[in-house]
Design an enzyme around this catalytic site. Structure first.
Site, PDB file in Angstrom:
ATOM      1  CE  LYS A  13      -9.595  22.458 -14.783  1.00  0.00           C
ATOM      2  NZ  LYS A  13      -8.708  21.207 -14.167  1.00  0.00           N
ATOM      3  CE1 TYR A  53      -6.515  21.421 -19.466  1.00  0.00           C
ATOM      4  CE2 TYR A  53      -9.106  21.176 -20.471  1.00  0.00           C
ATOM      5  CZ  TYR A  53      -8.386  21.713 -19.094  1.00  0.00           C
ATOM      6  OH  TYR A  53      -8.543  21.902 -17.594  1.00  0.00           O
ATOM      7  CG  ASN A 116      -7.510  19.730 -11.096  1.00  0.00           C
ATOM      8  OD1 ASN A 116      -8.575  20.478 -11.968  1.00  0.00           O
ATOM      9  ND2 ASN A 116      -6.410  19.963 -11.209  1.00  0.00           N
ATOM     10  CG  HIS A 119      -6.718  26.117 -16.924  1.00  0.00           C
ATOM     11  ND1 HIS A 119      -5.697  25.158 -17.622  1.00  0.00           N
ATOM     12  CD2 HIS A 119      -6.389  26.869 -17.533  1.00  0.00           C
ATOM     13  CE1 HIS A 119      -4.842  25.724 -18.038  1.00  0.00           C
ATOM     14  NE2 HIS A 119      -5.228  26.237 -18.944  1.00  0.00           N
ATOM     15  CD  GLU A 130      -4.095  27.985 -22.138  1.00  0.00           C
ATOM     16  OE1 GLU A 130      -4.224  28.962 -20.390  1.00  0.00           O
ATOM     17  OE2 GLU A 130      -4.044  27.072 -21.687  1.00  0.00           O
TER      18      GLU A 130
HETATM   19  P1  IDP Z   1      -2.661  21.705 -14.627  1.00  0.00           P
HETATM   20  O1  IDP Z   1      -3.912  21.772 -14.842  1.00  0.00           O
HETATM   21  O2  IDP Z   1      -2.055  21.341 -12.956  1.00  0.00           O
HETATM   22  O3  IDP Z   1      -1.863  22.819 -15.604  1.00  0.00           O
HETATM   23  P2  IDP Z   1      -1.983  19.527 -16.380  1.00  0.00           P
HETATM   24  O4  IDP Z   1      -0.950  18.304 -16.615  1.00  0.00           O
HETATM   25  O5  IDP Z   1      -1.603  20.035 -17.827  1.00  0.00           O
HETATM   26  O6  IDP Z   1      -2.056  20.091 -15.154  1.00  0.00           O
HETATM   27  O7  IDP Z   1      -3.818  18.893 -16.987  1.00  0.00           O
HETATM   28  C1  IDP Z   1      -5.097  19.635 -17.361  1.00  0.00           C
HETATM   29  C2  IDP Z   1      -5.617  18.333 -16.337  1.00  0.00           C
HETATM   30  O8  IDP Z   1      -6.171  17.315 -16.652  1.00  0.00           O
HETATM   31  C3  IDP Z   1      -5.575  18.754 -14.920  1.00  0.00           C
HETATM   32  O9  IDP Z   1      -5.821  19.861 -14.557  1.00  0.00           O
HETATM   33  C4  IDP Z   1      -6.640  18.054 -14.929  1.00  0.00           C
HETATM   34  O10 IDP Z   1      -7.972  18.191 -14.280  1.00  0.00           O
HETATM   35  C5  IDP Z   1      -6.601  17.102 -15.211  1.00  0.00           C
HETATM   36  N1  IDP Z   1      -5.620  15.675 -15.493  1.00  0.00           N
HETATM   37  C6  IDP Z   1      -4.014  15.988 -15.609  1.00  0.00           C
HETATM   38  N2  IDP Z   1      -3.837  14.516 -15.223  1.00  0.00           N
HETATM   39  C7  IDP Z   1      -5.063  13.563 -14.917  1.00  0.00           C
HETATM   40  C8  IDP Z   1      -4.772  12.363 -14.614  1.00  0.00           C
HETATM   41  O11 IDP Z   1      -3.554  11.459 -14.683  1.00  0.00           O
HETATM   42  N3  IDP Z   1      -6.186  11.616 -14.197  1.00  0.00           N
HETATM   43  C9  IDP Z   1      -7.292  12.830 -14.526  1.00  0.00           C
HETATM   44  N4  IDP Z   1      -7.119  13.788 -14.779  1.00  0.00           N
HETATM   45  C10 IDP Z   1      -5.332  14.400 -15.531  1.00  0.00           C
END
Ligand code: IDP
Length: 154
Positions: A13, A53, A116, A119, A130
């Protein structure tokens, strides 16, 4: 591609690019023994980000997530190997870096859930979806690593 082999979509990212973590993350996937078959630096369109997303549409963090992922270049990659989809998720760690285990990419390199770093596809079905969203067929390059016999028993 042999039956054991599978592919996953990995994206570094914009925070990973800005924090100079691209090499560090690629190093971990290479060191594990997985094979890089697709790689490009792209500034994703809003359409691509929204489709990527789509499952989160309607959630409170959706707009911020799309804004963030389209804010700068992303390193889009396809990695191949035995069990690579699930294994990559383990290498990456839990979604919230504050609870990701040390030793994982997010556990070692990130703090906030909205920053974070990386992805990774959550299933082989998501991976196929994807990969075809982010890559054209001619952009995937299969090759035979000389290390194959030292990574795989058979
Ligand atoms: P993942 O990336 O671990 O698969 P997902 O639940 O698919 O997690 O969520 C996609 C992305 O959305 C996460 O990597 C994160 O960047 C963002 N995200 C998920 N939950 C939150 C939240 O509660 N606050 C802000 N960003 C979130």
């Amino acid at each position: 591609m042999s039956a054991q082999q599978e592919r996953t979509f990995i994206a570094l990212k914009p925070d990973a690019v800005q924090r100079n973590l691209v090499g560090e993350v690629i190093r971990r996937f290479e060191a594990k023994g997985f094979k890089l078959v697709g790689l490009k630096l792209v500034k994703p369109s809003v359409e691509t980000a929204e489709e990527h997303y789509a499952e989160h549409k309607g959630k409170g963090f959706y707009k911020g997530l799309v804004d963030f992922i389209t804010s700068g270049p992303v390193v889009a990659m396809v990695w191949q190997g035995k069990g690579v989809v699930a294994s990559a998720r383990k290498l990456i760690g839990a979604t919230n870096p504050l609870t990701s285990e040390p030793g994982t990419i997010r556990g070692d390199l990130a703090v906030d859930v909205g920053r974070n770093v990386i992805h990774g596809s959550d299933s082989t079905d998501s991976a196929q979806r994807e990969i075809s969203l982010w890559f054209k067929e001619g952009e995937i390059a299969d090759w035979t690593p000389v290390s194959n016999a030292w990574v795989y028993e058979n």
